[in-house]
Design a protein around this motif. Structure first.
Motif, mmCIF file in Angstrom:
data_model
loop_
_atom_site.group_PDB
_atom_site.id
_atom_site.type_symbol
_atom_site.label_atom_id
_atom_site.label_comp_id
_atom_site.label_asym_id
_atom_site.label_seq_id
_atom_site.Cartn_x
_atom_site.Cartn_y
_atom_site.Cartn_z
ATOM 1 N N ILE A 23 0.838 -1.200 0.000
ATOM 2 C CA ILE A 23 0.000 0.000 0.000
ATOM 3 C C ILE A 23 0.871 1.248 0.000
ATOM 4 O O ILE A 23 0.622 2.212 -0.730
ATOM 5 C CB ILE A 23 -0.945 -0.014 1.221
ATOM 6 N N ILE A 44 -9.720 -0.617 3.295
ATOM 7 C CA ILE A 44 -9.844 -0.958 1.874
ATOM 8 C C ILE A 44 -11.268 -1.395 1.597
ATOM 9 O O ILE A 44 -11.877 -2.095 2.411
ATOM 10 C CB ILE A 44 -8.878 -2.098 1.503
ATOM 11 N N SER A 45 -11.797 -0.970 0.468
ATOM 12 C CA SER A 45 -13.170 -1.327 0.152
ATOM 13 C C SER A 45 -13.297 -1.689 -1.321
ATOM 14 O O SER A 45 -12.822 -0.978 -2.189
ATOM 15 C CB SER A 45 -14.086 -0.153 0.493
ATOM 16 N N TYR A 46 -13.951 -2.805 -1.571
ATOM 17 C CA TYR A 46 -14.159 -3.256 -2.955
ATOM 18 C C TYR A 46 -15.541 -2.838 -3.411
ATOM 19 O O TYR A 46 -16.527 -3.014 -2.675
ATOM 20 C CB TYR A 46 -14.027 -4.781 -3.004
ATOM 21 N N GLN A 47 -15.621 -2.234 -4.596
ATOM 22 C CA GLN A 47 -16.911 -1.819 -5.136
ATOM 23 C C GLN A 47 -17.081 -2.442 -6.503
ATOM 24 O O GLN A 47 -16.224 -2.299 -7.361
ATOM 25 C CB GLN A 47 -16.971 -0.281 -5.282
ATOM 26 N N ARG A 48 -18.197 -3.111 -6.690
ATOM 27 C CA ARG A 48 -18.432 -3.713 -7.996
ATOM 28 C C ARG A 48 -18.874 -2.647 -8.989
ATOM 29 O O ARG A 48 -19.405 -1.604 -8.604
ATOM 30 C CB ARG A 48 -19.524 -4.767 -7.871
ATOM 31 N N TYR A 86 -11.136 9.388 -0.354
ATOM 32 C CA TYR A 86 -11.066 8.136 -1.106
ATOM 33 C C TYR A 86 -9.978 8.209 -2.167
ATOM 34 O O TYR A 86 -9.847 9.211 -2.855
ATOM 35 C CB TYR A 86 -12.403 7.844 -1.781
ATOM 36 N N ARG A 142 -7.359 2.560 -5.824
ATOM 37 C CA ARG A 142 -6.233 1.643 -6.004
ATOM 38 C C ARG A 142 -6.291 1.030 -7.386
ATOM 39 O O ARG A 142 -5.286 0.811 -8.033
ATOM 40 C CB ARG A 142 -6.280 0.559 -4.919
ATOM 41 N N SER A 143 -7.528 0.755 -7.839
ATOM 42 C CA SER A 143 -7.710 0.255 -9.204
ATOM 43 C C SER A 143 -9.157 0.513 -9.571
ATOM 44 O O SER A 143 -9.977 0.827 -8.716
ATOM 45 C CB SER A 143 -7.395 -1.242 -9.276
ATOM 46 N N ASP A 171 -15.179 -2.410 -11.763
ATOM 47 C CA ASP A 171 -14.842 -2.953 -10.446
ATOM 48 C C ASP A 171 -13.696 -2.128 -9.882
ATOM 49 O O ASP A 171 -12.698 -1.906 -10.559
ATOM 50 C CB ASP A 171 -14.399 -4.408 -10.572
ATOM 51 N N LEU A 185 -11.231 -0.870 -6.441
ATOM 52 C CA LEU A 185 -10.719 -1.056 -5.094
ATOM 53 C C LEU A 185 -10.346 0.309 -4.546
ATOM 54 O O LEU A 185 -9.570 1.031 -5.151
ATOM 55 C CB LEU A 185 -9.501 -1.981 -5.126
ATOM 56 N N TYR A 241 -9.049 2.921 -1.416
ATOM 57 C CA TYR A 241 -8.415 3.137 -0.129
ATOM 58 C C TYR A 241 -9.170 4.281 0.549
ATOM 59 O O TYR A 241 -9.287 5.361 -0.025
ATOM 60 C CB TYR A 241 -6.949 3.527 -0.308
#
Lengths: 622, 238
Positions: free
Chosen positions: A8, A35-39, A55, A58-59, A101, A103, A105
């Motif tokens: 990170i 860290i949070s994943y969002q579709r 926010y 990350r990708s 999709d 990711l 931070y």
């Protein structure tokens, strides 16, 4: 024990504003991250939600929207959002949605505020969504000059003032004042011939060593002159002179040729140097004896332009110099025309229109011009003369690289050879009975400047126009509507220009999408307040003084104009240097990240200013 | 529900409580007594902890744990501030070939505690949470067998295995006549390859903490794609 989250840390340290943080601060940030994943196609934050985090992507890809649902920005890896909400009222300002999709931070608000407090760069970066970052960009671009290629002798304009060492202080001051010199060299008559001067006296010496210490002015100058002399050979470069003066903290430098002083340069000479370059060019224009000679000389225009750009002249300086050169070509061609066709049968004024009138000409430009004729003009008698004159000048300009105007706004078009009264009637009609369509093609007539002949007539016409346009709501509304026709893009995404509807383009025309709509917008305000200025920067000064813009928006516009112009002229210079025909198109792949970011900010300023224009001038009329 | 040796466990919470009463080691007893969630608890209410070990080899009977990385998370957030990482002095020798894989060298392990010293703080971090790993046969077997070797007592708890989830999904997607015709083969279920299917970024592999974070992110993504926050935990844990 210290937990290392290297993956990170490596990532965030690559992106501003984290790239400038010291390592311990960086570690603190990394440790605080969630860290949070969002579709794809999920909303991340909604308008007016409470927001307590910054926010960082990350990708993936996230889009931000304005309240009206229009796209505001599209972010990818390294992009930030939420800072505006954190800095204002902890309410989400731009709703955000993951379109791929993603990711994220998430950095807690307290860490964000702490970083803002502790690191100026961080605060500047996140606070300056648009305007301030732009201002920084413009100021930092104007720093530093490349003066490595010219000799100091080019700065010398006259012999140095050399006075005898037994002259009284008062007499020295008198001579300096008479000669308009801020320093003089002192010669010792008893000194053997090896040295030609033994000291230097400056205004500063007179002030610090004489007046401040209450010394009597009857003393000989040798009692107060500086004898620690630093001088430079006449073969040295300007950059060396500058370095030497900086290093020794002196403001005057004697220049020697075979040990004899041939001149004295001042810091201000170096500063003034940049504009001299174009003055030389102008003076050679007036030495040319034919259109062919002028066309030949015009080949050097590009070099002159490149030099100014490389020396980091600001866009106003370059625009003014290029316009001055363009005007000189016109003037010389008119002189040649009058030599060829004889003196004019009636007085006239040759007009420059558009960018030349605004002092905003760059390299790629066509000619826009017209003629004001004396009211006694009789087409039967005088028509042929002015037709020949107009053709001579316009053909000559074309030969010199100022291509014919595609819209046929040229003196060769009989439509634009009018008498004073006819011009006033024409403007009167445009202004009093405006419709956007009729005004569409005559925007540039409102930037006019007399180049040759009775130039006073151009000023009179200008005053006439302003007396009619000032506070003329219907006319201003029409003009404002036209000024909104060309919108800036939203920004950049990867190697594309991103349009407001989210489409991508491969390149952007910085004139059509940047400086031209800005100039249009500024013109509307300028005509509304009756500003006599033609140059956009000067018009802006008038507009700011008139107080019709929201606070600081005038300065933002100034910076936006400067930034877009600078990028435009730099890319033209790059094209010329790499032997490509220069144009106004730029491909994002040829821009630095910084340029993209700054341009995006400038576009935002323009876009906001267009909204304000719409609101101010067209709200109640349509 | 089956545990790793395929012995069915009907109620994980009750099982852990029972273990807690019988075990001798105080640290293990406390861990068991913290219990776990009821079978029907929806995923959105669960506190997970992603776990990864680096080991001296692949055989839990011969080789031992040399590094533990863990990070607590829930369906929405991976909590880096609570991440932990330990180096552990192995019981066996650190072999050259394993150094090549995980990059942990003798100097990294110099002064590192042994597994027993770390056991207390480690169990404290995972107690009451649902452990998530990628390939349960490493983490669960190594912990159990390494402990047995040291204190003659192992440890058993429920885990979610993101690799198993991926395997199930991959084989499901390749079922059916059409897919057989197309010769569709299940994709790789290694951690890095699984992540790619959810557009998660590539990380440098074989650091226990990085892999733990990678696993946590993967489970978040898998749930978003294939399950729902309402899915009961019993559907996923093993």
């Amino acid at each position: 024990m210290e937990v290392e989250l290297l993956e990170i840390q490596d990532f965030i340290s690559q992106y501003p504003p984290f790239d400038e943080l010291p390592e311990d601060a960086l570690i603190e940030v990394v440790k605080s991250i969630e860290i949070s994943y969002q579709r794809a196609n999920t909303n991340i934050v909604e308008f007016k939600d409470e927001i307590n985090e910054l926010y960082m992507l990350r990708s993936g890809v996230v889009e931000l929207y304005r309240r009206n649902g229009n796209l505001y920005n599209r972010l990818d890896q390294g992009g930030l959002f939420g800072q505006m909400g954190l800095l204002t009222n902890n309410k989400v300002r731009f709703p955000a949605k993951a379109t791929k999709d993603t990711l994220l931070y998430c950095i807690p608000g307290h860490i964000f505020y702490d970083l803002c407090e502790r690191f100026e760069y961080f605060a500047d970066y996140v606070e300056s969504e648009d305007s301030a970052r732009l201002k920084q960009a413009v100021t930092s671009k104007n720093q530093g000059s490349d003066l490595t290629t010219s000799k100091v002798t080019t700065l010398l304009t006259r012999e140095p003032l050399i006075l005898a060492s037994d002259t009284t202080i008062q007499r020295v001051a008198q001579i300096m004042a008479e000669e308009g010199q801020s320093a003089a060299l002192i010669n010792d008559l008893n000194n053997e011939q090896e040295k030609h001067f033994v000291g230097l006296i400056t205004e500063h010496d007179l002030c610090a060593k004489v007046i401040a210490s209450g010394l009597t002015v009857d003393n000989p100058v040798s009692s107060v002159m500086s004898t620690d002399l630093i001088s430079l050979d006449h073969n040295a470069y300007i950059s060396e002179a500058m370095l030497l003066m900086l290093r020794n903290n002196v403001h005057h430098l004697p220049i020697l040729k075979k040990d004899r002083p041939i001149g004295l340069i001042e810091v201000s000479d170096i500063v003034r140097y940049e504009s001299q370059n174009s003055l030389l060019f102008v003076s050679s224009i007036f030495q040319q004896q034919s259109t062919e000679d002028l066309a030949q000389l015009s080949n050097q225009l590009k070099d002159c332009f490149i030099r100014m750009v490389n020396e980091d002249a600001n866009s106003h300086m370059v625009g003014r110099a290029m316009s001055e050169i363009g005007r000189s070509f016109k003037q010389r061609l008119l002189e040649l025309a009058e030599e060829k066709f004889g003196p004019p049968p009636i007085p006239y004024c040759f007009l420059a229109l558009g960018s030349m009138a605004r002092d905003e000409q760059l390299l790629v430009t066509d000619q826009d011009n017209g003629l004001i004729l004396d009211n006694n003009y009789d087409p039967e008698i005088h028509g042929e003369y002015f037709e020949k004159l107009a053709h001579f000048v316009c053909d000559g300009l074309d030969a010199c690289g100022y291509t014919y105007c595609t819209g046929d706004i040229m003196a060769t078009n009989p439509e634009y050879r009018k008498t004073q009264m006819q011009w006033e009637a024409c403007f009167g009609e445009w202004i009093d009975d405006p419709n956007p369509k009729a005004l569409l093609n005559c925007n540039i007539f409102f930037d006019l400047n007399g180049v040759y002949g009775r130039t006073k007539w151009a000023e009179q016409l200008n005053r006439f126009i302003l007396s009619r346009t000032k506070n003329n709501k219907r006319f201003l509304a029409c003009l404002a509507r036209n000024a909104l026709n060309r919108k800036p893009p939203l920004g950049f995404f990867k190697d594309f220009v991103m349009e407001n509807d989210g489409r991508h383009n491969n390149s952007i025309n910085l004139k059509r999408r940047g400086t031209a709509p800005l100039a249009d917008l500024i013109r509307v305000h300028a005509l509304a307040i009756g500003s006599q200025s033609q140059n956009s920067f000067q018009r802006l000064d008038d507009i700011i003084e008139a107080g019709i813009l929201p606070k600081s928006k005038g300065a933002d516009l100034h910076h936006a104009m400067e930034l877009i112009s600078i990028v435009r002229l730099r890319h033209q210079a790059l094209d010329v240097e790499s032997d490509i025909e220069p144009d106004n198109n730029i491909e994002p792949e040829n821009m630095s990240d910084l340029e993209r970011r700054y341009l995006k900010d400038a576009f935002l300023v323009l876009s906001n200013a267009q909204n304000f224009l719409k609101y101010r001038y067209t709200a109640n009329t349509f | 529900m089956h545990n790793f040796i395929n012995k069915e466990i009907l109620n994980w919470n009750a099982y852990l409580q029972l273990q807690g009463r019988h075990c001798k080691d105080k640290r293990l007893a406390e861990f068991y007594q913290a219990g776990t969630y009821n079978d029907d608890t929806p995923l959105k209410e669960i506190e997970f902890v992603a776990l990864d070990f680096e080991t001296t080899g692949l055989d839990p009977k011969q080789n031992s744990i040399i590094s533990i990385g863990l990070v607590p998370f829930n369906l929405n957030r991976v909590l880096c501030r609570k991440a932990k990482k330990w180096y552990i002095t192995p019981q066996d020798k650190l072999e050259e070939e394993s150094i090549i894989i995980h990059g942990i060298t003798h100097s990294d392990l110099k002064g590192a505690p042994d597994l027993l010293r770390v056991l207390g703080p480690f169990l404290e971090q995972i107690a009451g949470k649902v452990v998530v790993v990628h390939y349960r046969n490493i983490e669960r077997a190594f912990l159990d067998l390494n402990l047995r070797a040291l204190i003659d007592e192992g440890v058993i708890f429920p885990v979610i295995d993101t690799m198993q989830i991926e395997a199930t999904i991959q084989s499901k997607q390749c079922e059916g006549f059409l897919n057989w015709l197309k010769r569709k083969k299940p994709g790789s279920i290694r951690l890095g390859n699984s992540r790619l299917r959810y557009n998660l970024p590539s990380y440098q592999p074989h650091d226990a903490l990085t892999d733990a974070i990678a696993t946590a992110e993967l489970l978040q993504a898998q749930v978003r794609y294939h399950y729902s926050p309402e899915t009961p935990i019993k559907d996923l844990w093993l």
